[in-house]
Write an enzyme that holds these catalytic residues in place. Structure first.
Site, PDB file in Angstrom:
ATOM      1  CG  HIS A  53      95.720 -50.797  27.716  1.00 38.46           C
ATOM      2  ND1 HIS A  53      94.451 -50.805  28.224  1.00 38.46           N
ATOM      3  CD2 HIS A  53      95.575 -50.791  26.361  1.00 38.46           C
ATOM      4  CE1 HIS A  53      93.584 -50.801  27.225  1.00 38.46           C
ATOM      5  NE2 HIS A  53      94.235 -50.784  26.088  1.00 38.46           N
ATOM      6  CG  ASP A 104      92.731 -50.363  31.019  1.00 37.11           C
ATOM      7  OD1 ASP A 104      93.124 -51.408  30.432  1.00 37.11           O
ATOM      8  OD2 ASP A 104      93.474 -49.391  31.195  1.00 37.11           O
ATOM      9  CG  HIS A 105      91.238 -54.887  26.731  1.00 34.16           C
ATOM     10  ND1 HIS A 105      91.668 -53.755  26.108  1.00 34.16           N
ATOM     11  CD2 HIS A 105      92.055 -55.876  26.291  1.00 34.16           C
ATOM     12  CE1 HIS A 105      92.701 -54.045  25.333  1.00 34.16           C
ATOM     13  NE2 HIS A 105      92.951 -55.328  25.419  1.00 34.16           N
TER      14      HIS A 105
HETATM   15  C1  BG6 Z   1      93.437 -51.511  22.559  1.00 29.43           C
HETATM   16  C2  BG6 Z   1      94.047 -50.565  21.582  1.00 29.43           C
HETATM   17  O1  BG6 Z   1      93.000 -50.814  23.701  1.00 29.43           O
HETATM   18  O2  BG6 Z   1      94.396 -52.480  22.936  1.00 29.43           O
HETATM   19  C3  BG6 Z   1      94.570 -51.310  20.371  1.00 29.43           C
HETATM   20  O3  BG6 Z   1      93.089 -49.608  21.174  1.00 29.43           O
HETATM   21  C4  BG6 Z   1      95.488 -52.423  20.783  1.00 29.43           C
HETATM   22  O4  BG6 Z   1      95.235 -50.447  19.473  1.00 29.43           O
HETATM   23  C5  BG6 Z   1      94.857 -53.274  21.866  1.00 29.43           C
HETATM   24  O5  BG6 Z   1      95.745 -53.218  19.643  1.00 29.43           O
HETATM   25  C6  BG6 Z   1      95.855 -54.269  22.413  1.00 29.43           C
HETATM   26  O6  BG6 Z   1      95.186 -55.166  23.240  1.00 29.43           O
HETATM   27  P1  BG6 Z   1      95.777 -56.608  23.533  1.00 29.43           P
HETATM   28  O7  BG6 Z   1      94.831 -57.188  24.521  1.00 29.43           O
HETATM   29  O8  BG6 Z   1      95.817 -57.336  22.216  1.00 29.43           O
HETATM   30  O9  BG6 Z   1      97.160 -56.389  24.059  1.00 29.43           O
END
Ligand code: BG6
Length: 490
Positions: free
Chosen positions: A244, A181-182
């Site tokens: 997230h 989960d980045h």
């Molecule tokens: C990803 C989603 O997990 O997170 C994307 O699949 C989204 O749709 C992205 O754009 C958003 O990540 P961040 O780090 O730019 O907030």
């Protein structure tokens, strides 16, 4: 000398010609290489269907690093020489046999102690069968450790996630599985725990006696880009909330862990996810709002983005009220909202403290300027505390002031990028910032109830213009509780 925090490893990337590899994985591995966090003895094997050669692959790796970091340094060639490519058919056993041979060759060449990471950066429908093939073809039987990294989506709902999990668990133990989960790799998301538990002035007040509500926003200016096929099946709830957004809520609401070990932290997060109030069908509109963007200042509407989206009822926006029915949080709403094609790109948490009953220092005594703790996750990183102080000059009039701390970083350039941290954590075997199956399961159960209720009723889409802050109904969600969304930009 090999140290424990710099183990040598072969990273095998399934889906090496894809967008994630290009945008995130190669540049992150490069930064680890440059900062000396990865041993010089490492190799990366890229797998995908295209008939590329090592040379083509290395060229692509260099390009992607150059694009991400404007990197011109000449160690790029040396870096790229660690990359190998094998055309791969995930359904064909002979591909796995070739991979096994290549792994052994590279392990001999680079002396990587048999440590292997299998990184699945590709279509999720293959996750289960790849895990099985890895196991059945002896690819897990190296001399060192083996870890499996899995990108989202982890299932489409609870049932499919459970099925996927049991397939993967046939081949890998839970402690070998690293579910990405980045958001958990973002510096300021990791900081939530520290801000809370390392500061008495916050932690003592961190409960329903002193906090009136918490707002978590992740808004994006981007639309679906070229991911219409995936996104239309997913929607904002599955794409952002199940993972997230609820992870951030869990970090904000959890009890202090007794130790900073992955198991202890996870068990506190799981308790929060278990305590989330289930949204009953008939109450869904009291708790959740869905939206889809139409044409607006940021361009076309969702339905015009691709021919197959013409009649789509997929939500590109969600706002919700999450209630955590436990001793600490009873009665405190956690409002979340996330959407595509919104006014600003911003990830921000606002903790609103209960106000004093009457303010003697404002002209109008009913005027309220509650104290806020704002955690800025992106694009700026830092925290801001909103207080009231005397306006300089005659009299005793108060004015809102802000105490700010900003990380000296320009949108993630100086702080390590989320993927860089997560890849490093995986290399050193730290599972803290990966999601355990229990967390995934409870999050799915929670969002499934909302999605199920929505599926019974056709939405009235589009209901917010591209470039706005989302549908009107999201404002009413808070207004009926006596609150309002705090602006996402200071
Ligand atoms: C990803 C989603 O997990 O997170 C994307 O699949 C989204 O749709 C992205 O754009 C958003 O990540 P961040 O780090 O730019 O907030």
């Amino acid at each position: 000398m090999k140290t424990i925090d710099k183990p040598n490893v072969v990273i095998v990337i399934f889906g090496a010609t894809g967008d994630l590899s290009k945008r995130k994985l190669f540049p992150s591995i490069y930064r680890l290489y440059q900062s000396g966090k990865i041993g010089k003895d490492f190799a990366v094997i890229g797998l995908a269907r295209r008939p590329w050669t090592n040379d083509i692959f290395r060229e692509k790796v260099c390009e992607s690093v150059q694009v991400a970091d404007q990197e011109k340094e000449n160690d790029l060639q040396a870096f790229a020489s660690h990359f190998y490519y094998q055309p791969f058919d995930v359904t064909d056993t002979s591909s796995y046999n070739h991979l096994n041979t290549l792994l052994h060759e590279l392990e001999g060449h680079y002396e990587t102690d048999g440590n292997r990471i299998f990184y699945l950066a590709m279509a999720p429908e293959y996750f289960g069968s790849i895990a099985k093939e890895i196991e059945q073809n002896g690819l897990k039987d190296g001399a060192g450790w083996t870890r499996l990294v899995i990108e989202k989506p982890f299932g489409h709902d609870f049932e499919s996630a459970k099925e996927l999990n049991s397939q993967i668990r046939l081949a890998f133990d839970e402690d070998q599985i690293y579910r990405i989960d980045h958001y958990l790799g973002k510096e300021m998301v990791q900081n939530i725990e520290v801000i809370r538990f390392a500061n008495g002035i916050f932690e003592h007040l961190w409960n329903n006696r002193f906090i009136s509500n918490i707002q978590v926003t992740s808004s994006e200016k981007l639309g679906v880009e070229d991911r219409a096929r995936y996104y239309d099946r997913s929607g904002a709830t599955r794409d952002m909330v199940q993972n997230h957004m609820l992870q951030m809520v869990a970090l904000l609401a959890m009890e202090p862990p007794i130790k900073l070990t992955p198991d202890e932290i996870r068990s506190e997060k799981v308790k929060v996810l278990r305590a989330m109030r289930n949204v009953e069908h008939e109450q869904v509109d009291d708790y959740f709002v869905r939206g889809q963007y139409g044409p607006g200042s940021l361009g076309k509407g969702y339905r015009e983005e691709a021919p197959e989206l013409e009649n789509s009822t997929t939500e590109t926006y969600v706002a919700g009220k999450v209630m955590i029915d436990n001793y600490r949080w009873a009665g405190v709403p956690f409002y979340i909202r996330t959407g595509k094609k919104m006014k600003e790109k911003s990830i921000k948490i606002v903790v609103e403290f209960k106000d004093i009953p009457m303010n003697l220092y404002y002209k109008h005594r009913a005027e309220k300027h509650p104290n806020l703790l704002v955690i800025n996750i992106q694009p700026n990183e830092g925290i801001t505390l909103h207080l009231n102080a005397k306006k300089a000059g005659v009299g005793s009039i108060a004015q809102p002031i802000q105490l700010s701390y900003t990380h000296s970083s320009i949108d993630g350039i100086n702080t390590p990028e989320a993927y860089e941290k997560l890849i490093y954590d995986c290399i050193i075997g730290d599972t803290t910032n990966f999601t355990h199956w229990d967390e995934v399961a409870y999050s799915w159960k929670f969002v499934d109830a909302v999605l199920d209720a929505w599926s019974k009723k056709e939405p009235n889409f589009p209901n917010y213009p591209a470039g706005s802050m989302g549908p009107e109904a999201a404002n009413r969600l808070l207004e009926k509780d006596g609150f309002h969304w705090w602006p996402i930009l200071d």
